[in-house]
Design a protein around this motif. Structure first.
Motif, PDB file in Angstrom:
ATOM      1  N   GLU A   1      -3.945  21.534  45.362  1.00  0.00           N
ATOM      2  CA  GLU A   1      -3.292  20.231  45.485  1.00  0.00           C
ATOM      3  C   GLU A   1      -1.782  20.387  45.366  1.00  0.00           C
ATOM      4  N   VAL A   2      -1.077  19.516  46.066  1.00  0.00           N
ATOM      5  CA  VAL A   2       0.378  19.419  45.943  1.00  0.00           C
ATOM      6  C   VAL A   2       0.712  17.934  45.763  1.00  0.00           C
ATOM      7  N   HIS A   3       1.406  17.604  44.681  1.00  0.00           N
ATOM      8  CA  HIS A   3       1.842  16.232  44.493  1.00  0.00           C
ATOM      9  C   HIS A   3       3.248  16.229  43.887  1.00  0.00           C
ATOM     10  N   ASP A   4       3.779  15.031  43.669  1.00  0.00           N
ATOM     11  CA  ASP A   4       5.182  14.901  43.235  1.00  0.00           C
ATOM     12  C   ASP A   4       6.104  15.722  44.136  1.00  0.00           C
ATOM     13  N   LEU A   5       5.816  15.655  45.439  1.00  0.00           N
ATOM     14  CA  LEU A   5       6.618  16.395  46.415  1.00  0.00           C
ATOM     15  C   LEU A   5       7.850  15.578  46.785  1.00  0.00           C
ATOM     16  N   HIS A   6       9.011  16.143  46.548  1.00  0.00           N
ATOM     17  CA  HIS A   6      10.276  15.485  46.894  1.00  0.00           C
ATOM     18  C   HIS A   6      11.133  16.465  47.689  1.00  0.00           C
ATOM     19  N   VAL A   7      11.661  16.016  48.802  1.00  0.00           N
ATOM     20  CA  VAL A   7      12.586  16.823  49.585  1.00  0.00           C
ATOM     21  C   VAL A   7      13.760  15.932  49.968  1.00  0.00           C
ATOM     22  N   TRP A   8      14.960  16.394  49.707  1.00  0.00           N
ATOM     23  CA  TRP A   8      16.154  15.586  49.922  1.00  0.00           C
ATOM     24  C   TRP A   8      17.319  16.505  50.263  1.00  0.00           C
ATOM     25  N   GLN A   9      18.455  15.916  50.568  1.00  0.00           N
ATOM     26  CA  GLN A   9      19.656  16.685  50.856  1.00  0.00           C
ATOM     27  C   GLN A   9      20.674  16.499  49.736  1.00  0.00           C
ATOM     28  N   ILE A  10      21.150  17.622  49.197  1.00  0.00           N
ATOM     29  CA  ILE A  10      22.220  17.572  48.201  1.00  0.00           C
ATOM     30  C   ILE A  10      23.510  17.148  48.896  1.00  0.00           C
ATOM     31  N   THR A  11      23.768  17.768  50.036  1.00  0.00           N
ATOM     32  CA  THR A  11      24.859  17.395  50.922  1.00  0.00           C
ATOM     33  C   THR A  11      24.448  17.825  52.316  1.00  0.00           C
ATOM     34  N   SER A  12      25.270  17.582  53.304  1.00  0.00           N
ATOM     35  CA  SER A  12      24.873  17.918  54.672  1.00  0.00           C
ATOM     36  C   SER A  12      24.635  19.420  54.801  1.00  0.00           C
ATOM     37  N   GLY A  13      23.495  19.769  55.392  1.00  0.00           N
ATOM     38  CA  GLY A  13      23.170  21.171  55.608  1.00  0.00           C
ATOM     39  C   GLY A  13      22.605  21.886  54.399  1.00  0.00           C
ATOM     40  N   GLN A  14      22.378  21.198  53.285  1.00  0.00           N
ATOM     41  CA  GLN A  14      21.837  21.841  52.075  1.00  0.00           C
ATOM     42  C   GLN A  14      20.709  20.990  51.512  1.00  0.00           C
ATOM     43  N   ALA A  15      19.481  21.361  51.865  1.00  0.00           N
ATOM     44  CA  ALA A  15      18.299  20.613  51.424  1.00  0.00           C
ATOM     45  C   ALA A  15      17.746  21.206  50.131  1.00  0.00           C
ATOM     46  N   ALA A  16      17.024  20.363  49.389  1.00  0.00           N
ATOM     47  CA  ALA A  16      16.385  20.795  48.147  1.00  0.00           C
ATOM     48  C   ALA A  16      14.971  20.233  48.111  1.00  0.00           C
ATOM     49  N   LEU A  17      14.104  20.900  47.360  1.00  0.00           N
ATOM     50  CA  LEU A  17      12.707  20.469  47.267  1.00  0.00           C
ATOM     51  C   LEU A  17      12.177  20.731  45.876  1.00  0.00           C
ATOM     52  N   SER A  18      11.346  19.790  45.405  1.00  0.00           N
ATOM     53  CA  SER A  18      10.614  19.999  44.161  1.00  0.00           C
ATOM     54  C   SER A  18       9.188  19.520  44.374  1.00  0.00           C
ATOM     55  N   ALA A  19       8.240  20.138  43.676  1.00  0.00           N
ATOM     56  CA  ALA A  19       6.836  19.749  43.817  1.00  0.00           C
ATOM     57  C   ALA A  19       6.033  20.312  42.665  1.00  0.00           C
ATOM     58  N   HIS A  20       4.886  19.664  42.406  1.00  0.00           N
ATOM     59  CA  HIS A  20       3.915  20.157  41.445  1.00  0.00           C
ATOM     60  C   HIS A  20       2.743  20.710  42.242  1.00  0.00           C
ATOM     61  N   VAL A  21       2.449  21.984  42.046  1.00  0.00           N
ATOM     62  CA  VAL A  21       1.428  22.682  42.826  1.00  0.00           C
ATOM     63  C   VAL A  21       0.293  23.118  41.898  1.00  0.00           C
ATOM     64  N   LEU A  22      -0.952  22.794  42.277  1.00  0.00           N
ATOM     65  CA  LEU A  22      -2.125  23.221  41.515  1.00  0.00           C
ATOM     66  C   LEU A  22      -2.873  24.277  42.306  1.00  0.00           C
ATOM     67  N   VAL A  23      -3.201  25.384  41.641  1.00  0.00           N
ATOM     68  CA  VAL A  23      -3.937  26.468  42.304  1.00  0.00           C
ATOM     69  C   VAL A  23      -5.316  26.595  41.675  1.00  0.00           C
ATOM     70  N   GLU A  24      -6.214  27.223  42.385  1.00  0.00           N
ATOM     71  CA  GLU A  24      -7.595  27.364  41.920  1.00  0.00           C
ATOM     72  C   GLU A  24      -7.660  28.275  40.708  1.00  0.00           C
ATOM     73  N   PRO A  25      -8.667  28.087  39.827  1.00  0.00           N
ATOM     74  CA  PRO A  25      -8.808  28.955  38.645  1.00  0.00           C
ATOM     75  C   PRO A  25      -8.877  30.420  39.067  1.00  0.00           C
ATOM     76  N   GLY A  26      -8.173  31.241  38.360  1.00  0.00           N
ATOM     77  CA  GLY A  26      -8.147  32.659  38.698  1.00  0.00           C
ATOM     78  C   GLY A  26      -7.088  33.018  39.714  1.00  0.00           C
ATOM     79  N   GLY A  27      -6.464  32.016  40.334  1.00  0.00           N
ATOM     80  CA  GLY A  27      -5.410  32.281  41.307  1.00  0.00           C
ATOM     81  C   GLY A  27      -4.133  32.753  40.620  1.00  0.00           C
ATOM     82  N   ASP A  28      -3.357  33.540  41.329  1.00  0.00           N
ATOM     83  CA  ASP A  28      -2.108  34.076  40.792  1.00  0.00           C
ATOM     84  C   ASP A  28      -0.989  33.064  41.038  1.00  0.00           C
TER      85      ASP A  28
END
Length: 347
Positions: A253-280
């Motif tokens: 699962e991926v939630h709390d996904l945010h992607v925005w621009q700090i300024t022109s030509g410079q994007a940023a992203l944050s997200a909460h990622v869930l992986v399966e048990p035992g996944g690295d």
């Protein structure tokens, strides 16, 4: 990005950290080169503007006076761009954790607004001239307009050599490019006045320039407004991006996904990622960062990667893969934005 370690020190603006830490965000044209080209254009425009005001009054040409007024906004836009570039170059410190990079976007908004306001005033004056056209010195108007075309061609070329991926520089470029079109329109109107004596051509040329100014101003306000409202970059669809991330191996699962621009030509992203048990988790994070950098050009990422709890896994058991989840439960009490899971899901 500040480096907070035991015994760290916050060096001044001239330190290596301030100069090199964000080298990965460079756009191929140095800030010093940008400033040099902008300064050359500013000198040309200011000198010619002073001459044009005098000639416009003598010739009684609104088109020439409007061109001079437009050149004044050109000069102001370049000055704002130069100031904004210096502010944006300052390293992040204190409460300004991104530095002053968005000073460039403030400059772009000022440029866009000035184009629209000036266009409104010129439209009013042009309509007045159409109703009651004054005598216009077509010959003097034509010579001045032709000289203005040459000056603006050189100024436009200078700014085109700067980094136009910056919305700040693009704002100054749009000002001067519209001024070039204005002089071309004025030259055509002057030629009509010389050949036919049709004085209203002066006002008509002004209205054509106004339309170009409003179009350029609206574009700058729209793009800079998107950045201030922290909208996703125009070329990135967050829902498609979220589906791409959740399709990666071991990602549940991926939630709390945010992607925005700090300024022109410079994007940023944050997200909460869930992986399966035992996944690295570390390997998944590296893979996702590589995907974002190579596929979307996003290098400033903050990914919180955790193992999925049982309640998430129970929503999409292997036998029900491909079916919508039973509800919108997620790992977080309140998820800000769409929840992306493998298989069909609501956005």
């Amino acid at each position: 990005m500040s480096d907070h370690r035991k015994g760290h020190d916050h060096s001044g603006p001239g330190d290596e950290h301030g100069a090199d830490a964000h080298a990965g965000h460079a756009h191929g044209v140095s800030a010093n080169a940008d400033r040099r080209w902008l300064a050359i254009a500013l000198t040309l425009i200011t000198a010619f503007m002073a001459i044009e005001v005098v000639i416009g009054v003598i010739a009684q040409s609104l088109a020439l006076i409007s061109d001079a007024a437009h050149m004044l906004t050109d000069a102001v836009s370049i000055v704002l761009a130069l100031i904004a570039m210096r502010l944006a170059a300052r390293p992040a410190r204190g409460g300004y954790t991104y530095g002053l990079k968005r000073a460039e976007i403030l400059s772009a908004q000022a440029n866009g607004l000035s184009l629209i306001l000036l266009g409104a005033w010129l439209a009013y004056e042009a309509v007045h001239r159409l109703i009651d056209p004054p005598e216009v010195e077509g010959g003097l108007m034509l010579v001045t307009a032709l000289a203005g075309i040459v000056v603006n061609l050189v100024a436009t070329w200078c700014i085109s050599k700067a980094n136009r991926s910056s919305l700040n520089v693009e704002g100054a470029y749009q000002h001067i490019l519209n001024d070039l079109f204005a002089f071309i329109g004025t030259a055509v109107a002057a030629l009509i006045v010389v050949l036919t004596g049709f004085a209203r051509a002066d006002g008509i040329a002004t209205l054509v320039v106004v339309a170009l100014m409003v179009k350029a101003g609206y574009g700058l306000l729209r793009e800079s407004g998107r950045i201030f409202l922290e909208a996703a970059p125009a070329h990135i669809d967050p829902d498609t991006l979220g589906d791409k991330l959740v399709a990666e191996p071991a990602v549940v699962e991926v939630h709390d996904l945010h992607v925005w621009q700090i300024t022109s030509g410079q994007a940023a992203l944050s997200a909460h990622v869930l992986v399966e048990p035992g996944g690295d988790c570390h390997a998944v994070r590296r893979d996702l960062e590589e995907l974002l950098q190579s596929g979307y050009g996003i290098t400033h990422t903050t990914l919180q990667v955790d193992h999925a709890p049982d309640q998430i896994l129970q929503l999409t058991p292997p036998s029900d893969r491909g079916r919508p989840p039973a509800d919108d439960a997620s790992h977080c009490t309140e998820s800000h934005g769409a929840i992306h899971r493998d298989g069909p899901h609501a956005h």
